[in-house]
Design an enzyme around this catalytic site. Structure first.
Site, PDB file in Angstrom:
ATOM      1  N   HIS A   1       9.615  -2.147  -4.588  1.00  0.00           N
ATOM      2  CA  HIS A   1       9.529  -1.279  -3.400  1.00  0.00           C
ATOM      3  C   HIS A   1       8.173  -1.412  -2.726  1.00  0.00           C
ATOM      4  CE1 HIS A   1       8.111   2.554  -5.819  1.00  0.00           C
ATOM      5  NE2 HIS A   1       7.079   1.894  -5.384  1.00  0.00           N
TER       6      HIS A   1
ATOM      7  N   ASP B   1       3.502   7.177   2.990  1.00  0.00           N
ATOM      8  CA  ASP B   1       4.532   8.069   2.457  1.00  0.00           C
ATOM      9  C   ASP B   1       3.972   9.380   1.931  1.00  0.00           C
ATOM     10  OD1 ASP B   1       3.259   6.724   0.385  1.00  0.00           O
ATOM     11  OD2 ASP B   1       5.009   5.589  -0.224  1.00  0.00           O
TER      12      ASP B   1
ATOM     13  N   ASN C   1       9.949  -2.268  -9.119  1.00  0.00           N
ATOM     14  CA  ASN C   1      11.257  -2.704  -8.601  1.00  0.00           C
ATOM     15  C   ASN C   1      11.138  -3.366  -7.230  1.00  0.00           C
ATOM     16  OD1 ASN C   1      10.768  -0.582  -6.887  1.00  0.00           O
ATOM     17  ND2 ASN C   1      12.440   0.713  -7.607  1.00  0.00           N
TER      18      ASN C   1
HETATM   19  C1  F6R Z   1       2.272   4.498  -2.401  1.00  0.00           C
HETATM   20  C2  F6R Z   1       3.337   3.554  -2.206  1.00  0.00           C
HETATM   21  C3  F6R Z   1       3.977   2.813  -3.348  1.00  0.00           C
HETATM   22  C4  F6R Z   1       2.967   2.246  -4.334  1.00  0.00           C
HETATM   23  C5  F6R Z   1       3.670   1.552  -5.484  1.00  0.00           C
HETATM   24  C6  F6R Z   1       2.697   1.061  -6.518  1.00  0.00           C
HETATM   25  O1  F6R Z   1       1.834   5.030  -1.172  1.00  0.00           O
HETATM   26  O2  F6R Z   1       3.743   3.377  -1.117  1.00  0.00           O
HETATM   27  O3  F6R Z   1       4.776   1.769  -2.841  1.00  0.00           O
HETATM   28  O4  F6R Z   1       2.129   1.331  -3.665  1.00  0.00           O
HETATM   29  O5  F6R Z   1       4.558   2.432  -6.093  1.00  0.00           O
HETATM   30  O6  F6R Z   1       2.052   2.154  -7.105  1.00  0.00           O
HETATM   31  P1  F6R Z   1       0.882   1.954  -8.147  1.00  0.00           P
HETATM   32  O7  F6R Z   1      -0.278   1.397  -7.396  1.00  0.00           O
HETATM   33  O8  F6R Z   1       0.579   3.332  -8.671  1.00  0.00           O
HETATM   34  O9  F6R Z   1       1.379   1.030  -9.198  1.00  0.00           O
END
Ligand code: F6R
Length: 251
Positions: free
Chosen positions: A136, A67, A134
């Site tokens: 994602h 992303d 959440n």
């Molecule tokens: C980042 C991504 C997100 C993160 C997620 C966790 O490229 O796709 O899904 O993996 O938000 O982020 P952190 O590791 O900062 O807790």
């Protein structure tokens, strides 16, 4: 799903990095699916060490990212291109022609077409993944549906708040992003998945315990992946009761 329970997060990161590196040892021009955020930082540190010590050759490796924020230039220190250059690409001397990451400044539809044409023709050999509080994965936020290919999303307030820790204020956090769809993540041949931190516990329970597969917690679809290895430190793992089909191993 395979669950590997480690002593601590550092050990998870080292083992996850080794799994990524093993894919490159087997296939020199492997396509690595990459993630940004706090979780993968130590994984990239171990990967960079291996490349710099010439234990693994990244001379032909290709990368594709999950992303990018819409509206941020690659030179912006909060962009995911900047993040990837800082933590992996520059140190491993991976040139731009072997790097696919959405351009947050380009016309969004043209960028979606470019990313999708590449992703459709180039299967990901291994996808590094973490999860949001959440549930994602990528920026596939809780929804009524699972999206398939790269698409544009509006970020939820919760995600913007969580990511604002890296910006000087929440107003600066972009409101939209381009993300690989959940379908695209599921097409990766192998997934190396990590999570750490209490705020991820709820999502990890939904992903690991017996229960629904629902777009309301996008990560639950990983239950269906044939080759997904999840690394959790014992502090988190001991609070979760994995479904009976999860292969659990302690290291
Ligand atoms: C980042 C991504 C997100 C993160 C997620 C966790 O490229 O796709 O899904 O993996 O938000 O982020 P952190 O590791 O900062 O807790």
């Amino acid at each position: 799903m395979k669950l590997i329970i480690t002593e601590n997060y550092e050990q998870s990161a080292e083992l996850a990095a080794q799994m990524m590196l093993d894919v490159v040892t087997e296939k020199a021009d492997a396509l690595l699916g990459l993630a940004t955020g706090t979780t993968p930082v130590p994984v990239y540190r171990y990967m960079v060490e291996a490349v710099q010590q010439k234990k693994t050759d990244f001379g032909r490796v290709r990368t594709i990212n999950l992303d990018e924020y819409i509206g941020l230039d690659g030179e912006d220190s909060n962009s995911y291109l900047y993040f990837m250059r800082k933590h992996l690409l520059d140190a491993c001397q991976i040139p731009p022609e072997r790097v696919m990451i959405p351009n947050g400044m380009a016309d969004t539809q043209a960028e979606l077409d470019r990313m999708n044409a590449f992703a459709d023709a180039n299967p990901i050999d291994v996808q590094l993944l973490s999860v949001g509080a959440n549930g994602h994965i990528g920026f596939n936020e809780p929804s009524d549906v699972f999206y398939d290919r790269y698409h544009a999303v509006k970020l939820t307030q919760k995600t913007r708040e969580s990511n604002s820790r890296l910006f000087s204020s929440i107003e600066e956090v972009p409101t939209e992003a381009i993300t690989m769809g959940t379908g695209g993540i599921m097409r990766a041949k192998k997934i190396v998945f990590l999570a750490t931190g209490e705020e991820k516990l709820d999502a990890m329970k939904k992903i690991l315990e017996d229960g629904e597969v629902t777009p309301d917690c996008q990560g639950t679809i990983l239950k269906f992946h044939q080759d997904c290895t999840l690394f959790l430190d014992k502090g988190m793992a001991d609070q979760i009761r994995p479904a009976p089909y999860v292969e659990v191993r302690r290291v």
